[in-house]
Design a protein around this motif. Sequence first.
Motif, PDB file in Angstrom:
ATOM      1  N   ASP A   6       3.723   8.579 -17.018  1.00  0.00           N
ATOM      2  CA  ASP A   6       2.966   8.041 -18.146  1.00  0.00           C
ATOM      3  C   ASP A   6       3.769   8.219 -19.426  1.00  0.00           C
ATOM      4  O   ASP A   6       4.403   9.261 -19.622  1.00  0.00           O
ATOM      5  CB  ASP A   6       1.636   8.793 -18.308  1.00  0.00           C
ATOM      6  CG  ASP A   6       0.715   8.563 -17.124  1.00  0.00           C
ATOM      7  OD1 ASP A   6       0.297   7.419 -16.939  1.00  0.00           O
ATOM      8  OD2 ASP A   6       0.445   9.525 -16.383  1.00  0.00           O
ATOM      9  N   THR A  17       3.340  13.436 -13.296  1.00  0.00           N
ATOM     10  CA  THR A  17       2.231  14.142 -12.643  1.00  0.00           C
ATOM     11  C   THR A  17       2.313  13.920 -11.142  1.00  0.00           C
ATOM     12  O   THR A  17       2.462  12.782 -10.688  1.00  0.00           O
ATOM     13  CB  THR A  17       0.864  13.618 -13.138  1.00  0.00           C
ATOM     14  OG1 THR A  17       0.854  13.609 -14.562  1.00  0.00           O
ATOM     15  CG2 THR A  17      -0.272  14.494 -12.629  1.00  0.00           C
ATOM     16  N   LEU A  18       2.245  14.998 -10.388  1.00  0.00           N
ATOM     17  CA  LEU A  18       2.154  14.917  -8.923  1.00  0.00           C
ATOM     18  C   LEU A  18       0.847  15.596  -8.533  1.00  0.00           C
ATOM     19  O   LEU A  18       0.641  16.763  -8.833  1.00  0.00           O
ATOM     20  CB  LEU A  18       3.341  15.618  -8.269  1.00  0.00           C
ATOM     21  CG  LEU A  18       3.513  15.451  -6.759  1.00  0.00           C
ATOM     22  CD1 LEU A  18       4.956  15.738  -6.364  1.00  0.00           C
ATOM     23  CD2 LEU A  18       2.601  16.345  -5.939  1.00  0.00           C
ATOM     24  N   GLN A  71       8.211   7.938  -7.499  1.00  0.00           N
ATOM     25  CA  GLN A  71       6.928   7.229  -7.526  1.00  0.00           C
ATOM     26  C   GLN A  71       6.961   6.047  -6.565  1.00  0.00           C
ATOM     27  O   GLN A  71       6.002   5.771  -5.855  1.00  0.00           O
ATOM     28  CB  GLN A  71       6.646   6.737  -8.951  1.00  0.00           C
ATOM     29  CG  GLN A  71       5.322   6.022  -9.090  1.00  0.00           C
ATOM     30  CD  GLN A  71       5.116   5.473 -10.499  1.00  0.00           C
ATOM     31  OE1 GLN A  71       6.050   5.349 -11.284  1.00  0.00           O
ATOM     32  NE2 GLN A  71       3.890   5.165 -10.811  1.00  0.00           N
ATOM     33  N   PHE A 100       0.822  -1.209   0.000  1.00  0.00           N
ATOM     34  CA  PHE A 100       0.000   0.000   0.000  1.00  0.00           C
ATOM     35  C   PHE A 100       0.857   1.261   0.000  1.00  0.00           C
ATOM     36  O   PHE A 100       0.620   2.194  -0.760  1.00  0.00           O
ATOM     37  CB  PHE A 100      -0.873  -0.070   1.244  1.00  0.00           C
ATOM     38  CG  PHE A 100      -1.782   1.077   1.456  1.00  0.00           C
ATOM     39  CD1 PHE A 100      -2.667   1.456   0.466  1.00  0.00           C
ATOM     40  CD2 PHE A 100      -1.782   1.752   2.654  1.00  0.00           C
ATOM     41  CE1 PHE A 100      -3.529   2.493   0.682  1.00  0.00           C
ATOM     42  CE2 PHE A 100      -2.632   2.788   2.868  1.00  0.00           C
ATOM     43  CZ  PHE A 100      -3.513   3.171   1.882  1.00  0.00           C
ATOM     44  N   ILE A 101       1.892   1.296   0.834  1.00  0.00           N
ATOM     45  CA  ILE A 101       2.663   2.526   0.938  1.00  0.00           C
ATOM     46  C   ILE A 101       3.655   2.682  -0.213  1.00  0.00           C
ATOM     47  O   ILE A 101       4.316   3.688  -0.315  1.00  0.00           O
ATOM     48  CB  ILE A 101       3.417   2.654   2.285  1.00  0.00           C
ATOM     49  CG1 ILE A 101       4.433   1.526   2.444  1.00  0.00           C
ATOM     50  CG2 ILE A 101       2.468   2.710   3.442  1.00  0.00           C
ATOM     51  CD1 ILE A 101       5.360   1.758   3.593  1.00  0.00           C
ATOM     52  N   ASN A 102       3.759   1.691  -1.078  1.00  0.00           N
ATOM     53  CA  ASN A 102       4.561   1.875  -2.278  1.00  0.00           C
ATOM     54  C   ASN A 102       3.729   2.505  -3.387  1.00  0.00           C
ATOM     55  O   ASN A 102       4.035   2.378  -4.561  1.00  0.00           O
ATOM     56  CB  ASN A 102       5.146   0.554  -2.756  1.00  0.00           C
ATOM     57  CG  ASN A 102       6.448   0.253  -2.061  1.00  0.00           C
ATOM     58  OD1 ASN A 102       7.081   1.149  -1.520  1.00  0.00           O
ATOM     59  ND2 ASN A 102       6.850  -0.995  -2.058  1.00  0.00           N
ATOM     60  N   GLY A 103       2.688   3.172  -2.988  1.00  0.00           N
ATOM     61  CA  GLY A 103       1.887   3.884  -3.979  1.00  0.00           C
ATOM     62  C   GLY A 103       1.030   2.964  -4.813  1.00  0.00           C
ATOM     63  O   GLY A 103       0.686   3.295  -5.940  1.00  0.00           O
ATOM     64  N   ALA A 104       0.692   1.801  -4.287  1.00  0.00           N
ATOM     65  CA  ALA A 104      -0.116   0.863  -5.056  1.00  0.00           C
ATOM     66  C   ALA A 104      -1.592   1.234  -4.929  1.00  0.00           C
ATOM     67  O   ALA A 104      -2.412   0.440  -4.530  1.00  0.00           O
ATOM     68  CB  ALA A 104       0.128  -0.560  -4.558  1.00  0.00           C
ATOM     69  N   ASN A 105      -1.891   2.481  -5.213  1.00  0.00           N
ATOM     70  CA  ASN A 105      -3.258   2.949  -5.036  1.00  0.00           C
ATOM     71  C   ASN A 105      -4.081   2.684  -6.284  1.00  0.00           C
ATOM     72  O   ASN A 105      -3.555   2.510  -7.365  1.00  0.00           O
ATOM     73  CB  ASN A 105      -3.261   4.450  -4.748  1.00  0.00           C
ATOM     74  CG  ASN A 105      -2.435   4.777  -3.540  1.00  0.00           C
ATOM     75  OD1 ASN A 105      -1.317   5.197  -3.660  1.00  0.00           O
ATOM     76  ND2 ASN A 105      -2.968   4.542  -2.367  1.00  0.00           N
ATOM     77  N   TRP A 115      -7.033   8.698 -10.069  1.00  0.00           N
ATOM     78  CA  TRP A 115      -6.069   9.139 -11.094  1.00  0.00           C
ATOM     79  C   TRP A 115      -6.757   9.408 -12.422  1.00  0.00           C
ATOM     80  O   TRP A 115      -6.362  10.283 -13.172  1.00  0.00           O
ATOM     81  CB  TRP A 115      -4.953   8.113 -11.268  1.00  0.00           C
ATOM     82  CG  TRP A 115      -3.856   8.350 -10.284  1.00  0.00           C
ATOM     83  CD1 TRP A 115      -3.567   7.627  -9.186  1.00  0.00           C
ATOM     84  CD2 TRP A 115      -2.913   9.435 -10.293  1.00  0.00           C
ATOM     85  NE1 TRP A 115      -2.515   8.185  -8.505  1.00  0.00           N
ATOM     86  CE2 TRP A 115      -2.097   9.296  -9.164  1.00  0.00           C
ATOM     87  CE3 TRP A 115      -2.696  10.509 -11.162  1.00  0.00           C
ATOM     88  CZ2 TRP A 115      -1.066  10.181  -8.874  1.00  0.00           C
ATOM     89  CZ3 TRP A 115      -1.671  11.401 -10.864  1.00  0.00           C
ATOM     90  CH2 TRP A 115      -0.873  11.226  -9.735  1.00  0.00           C
ATOM     91  N   GLN A 150      -6.454  12.819 -14.586  1.00  0.00           N
ATOM     92  CA  GLN A 150      -6.117  12.872 -16.015  1.00  0.00           C
ATOM     93  C   GLN A 150      -7.216  13.561 -16.818  1.00  0.00           C
ATOM     94  O   GLN A 150      -6.941  14.365 -17.710  1.00  0.00           O
ATOM     95  CB  GLN A 150      -5.881  11.461 -16.537  1.00  0.00           C
ATOM     96  CG  GLN A 150      -4.498  10.955 -16.138  1.00  0.00           C
ATOM     97  CD  GLN A 150      -4.320   9.477 -16.367  1.00  0.00           C
ATOM     98  OE1 GLN A 150      -5.285   8.749 -16.515  1.00  0.00           O
ATOM     99  NE2 GLN A 150      -3.079   9.033 -16.369  1.00  0.00           N
ATOM    100  N   GLY A 186       0.968   7.743  -2.860  1.00  0.00           N
ATOM    101  CA  GLY A 186       0.613   7.392  -4.238  1.00  0.00           C
ATOM    102  C   GLY A 186       0.288   8.626  -5.051  1.00  0.00           C
ATOM    103  O   GLY A 186      -0.599   8.614  -5.900  1.00  0.00           O
ATOM    104  N   ALA A 187       1.026   9.727  -4.807  1.00  0.00           N
ATOM    105  CA  ALA A 187       0.688  11.013  -5.429  1.00  0.00           C
ATOM    106  C   ALA A 187       1.418  11.240  -6.746  1.00  0.00           C
ATOM    107  O   ALA A 187       1.180  12.245  -7.402  1.00  0.00           O
ATOM    108  CB  ALA A 187       1.017  12.157  -4.462  1.00  0.00           C
ATOM    109  N   ILE A 188       2.329  10.344  -7.100  1.00  0.00           N
ATOM    110  CA  ILE A 188       3.162  10.566  -8.295  1.00  0.00           C
ATOM    111  C   ILE A 188       2.886   9.490  -9.336  1.00  0.00           C
ATOM    112  O   ILE A 188       2.791   8.306  -9.012  1.00  0.00           O
ATOM    113  CB  ILE A 188       4.656  10.580  -7.910  1.00  0.00           C
ATOM    114  CG1 ILE A 188       4.946  11.803  -7.025  1.00  0.00           C
ATOM    115  CG2 ILE A 188       5.553  10.567  -9.138  1.00  0.00           C
ATOM    116  CD1 ILE A 188       6.346  11.862  -6.483  1.00  0.00           C
ATOM    117  N   ARG A 189       2.755   9.902 -10.566  1.00  0.00           N
ATOM    118  CA  ARG A 189       2.561   8.980 -11.679  1.00  0.00           C
ATOM    119  C   ARG A 189       3.496   9.352 -12.830  1.00  0.00           C
ATOM    120  O   ARG A 189       3.743  10.527 -13.073  1.00  0.00           O
ATOM    121  CB  ARG A 189       1.128   9.062 -12.198  1.00  0.00           C
ATOM    122  CG  ARG A 189       0.144   8.272 -11.393  1.00  0.00           C
ATOM    123  CD  ARG A 189       0.410   6.794 -11.531  1.00  0.00           C
ATOM    124  NE  ARG A 189      -0.335   6.038 -10.538  1.00  0.00           N
ATOM    125  CZ  ARG A 189      -1.456   5.385 -10.786  1.00  0.00           C
ATOM    126  NH1 ARG A 189      -1.965   5.396 -11.990  1.00  0.00           N
ATOM    127  NH2 ARG A 189      -2.053   4.690  -9.846  1.00  0.00           N
TER     128      ARG A 189
END
Lengths: 178, 297
Positions: free
Chosen positions: B188, B197-198, B177, A156-161, A166, A170, B183-186
Amino acid sequence: MHDVEATVARVLEGVLGAQRGEPAWRRDAKGGMSGWYRLGNPEEIPMVARALAGLEARLSMVSAYLVPSPQNAIGREIAYHFDLDGSTLTLTLELPLEGARVPSLTQVYRNADWQEREFRELYDIEVLGHPNPGRLFVDRSLEPALFERLIPYSTFINGANGERLWREVQAAQEEVAP
Amino acid sequence: MHTCKVPPLPKLRLYRINTGSCNGCDVELAATEAITRFGLDRLGLSFTADPTQADLVLITGPLTVSSREKVLAEYAEVPDPKITVLIGVCPISGGAFRDSYAVVAPLDEFVPVDLNIPGCPPRPQAIVAGIAKAVQLWRGGEHPPVSPGPEEGSLTENLRGRMRYRAEACVGCRICQHVCAGGAIRFDEEEAGLGFTLWHNSCLFCGMCSHYCPTGALAPTREWDLAHRQAEKYRQVEKGVVPRIPCSACGVPMLPVVPELMKKGYRALSAETARLQTLCSECRQVRSLEGVKRCTT
């Protein structure tokens, strides 16, 4: 050959037979030895554990885990970590994803009690013959095999959201872009 | 003699709801309320413990499964019209708890939201500035901005605030990332190159991205006032694109090797190392091996 290597080889041969081979041993920079061995089926673990207890080996940890692939888990394993006077021996047991069963070691090693209760709460593994099969730390209202249904915090804390928010971000950027 | 007095504006009443927060935002909110130099009292507000008397609702924390029913019932007690302000990224997006089985986020799926004050937690100055904007909203925007602004010296030295991204220093390693707790950074793949994107509404201001960035492409700005209207929620982003360039030897599109990375790898730039910058990894290996051959023959 180092003493521990020869001793473990003799014990495994006595329990499992000569044709099964020996553990792979590594020596670290400070001379510490670690051995790695894969068991053939769940029935072998109590036999080997009893033999290792005869060598005064200590069961230091039991780790259950799913074997990952890029998409899904493709199997499960349990690693039993023993300490033999400063050297470690890890016995790895492969189990199926469905209907995994393993005999309890608690009669041989008392500290296996908590470790077996822990992995049966987190994974879909049945422990056979456990003397005290109650919940260890997960609330009684929750079904077992938590790690197979919920997101581990480490993931979870590895950004696996999830993707849902998102997609909103976008979409908002596309609105702004000319 | 007749004197005409303009009656003072009625005091607005604030009501707080904690949906199950870690209490970080609540501590900052308590400090905001208790310490006069942050200037909340100058906005003409008072806190109330009675939801039926409130005009503005301040909400902290991610809405949890356990608290949902009680929170929504309490929120419904606040009479309309009201202004709803979310404090901290947890109610706005779920923050670090997004997608947890115990959390039902974001809160705007359950109640109408007017204003967001992101942060983890936002500083008292940011909370005051956000509430000031909420007061403005309440009064129909007819009054000039009422934000008192932070007093000189009231910001701590180690304040990080909003992160800034420089695409020209980014090597696309994606460590930011990986370490981002919210999970604020992507990243693409885009037509123009590698897109970054942050999303500030999920950023925890922890600074891990900046700490681990090998080339300083991400850095804190100390900008703390990120409060925004709900309609702007998904537009609160830091964006950039690292354009791909053709390898000068084989023409394969590649991410440029930025000078910051070359300085780390070679300490000082020379004509020889500068030539390596325009080569893809495979051509760089070939060039390096040619150099080795020259040295050994």
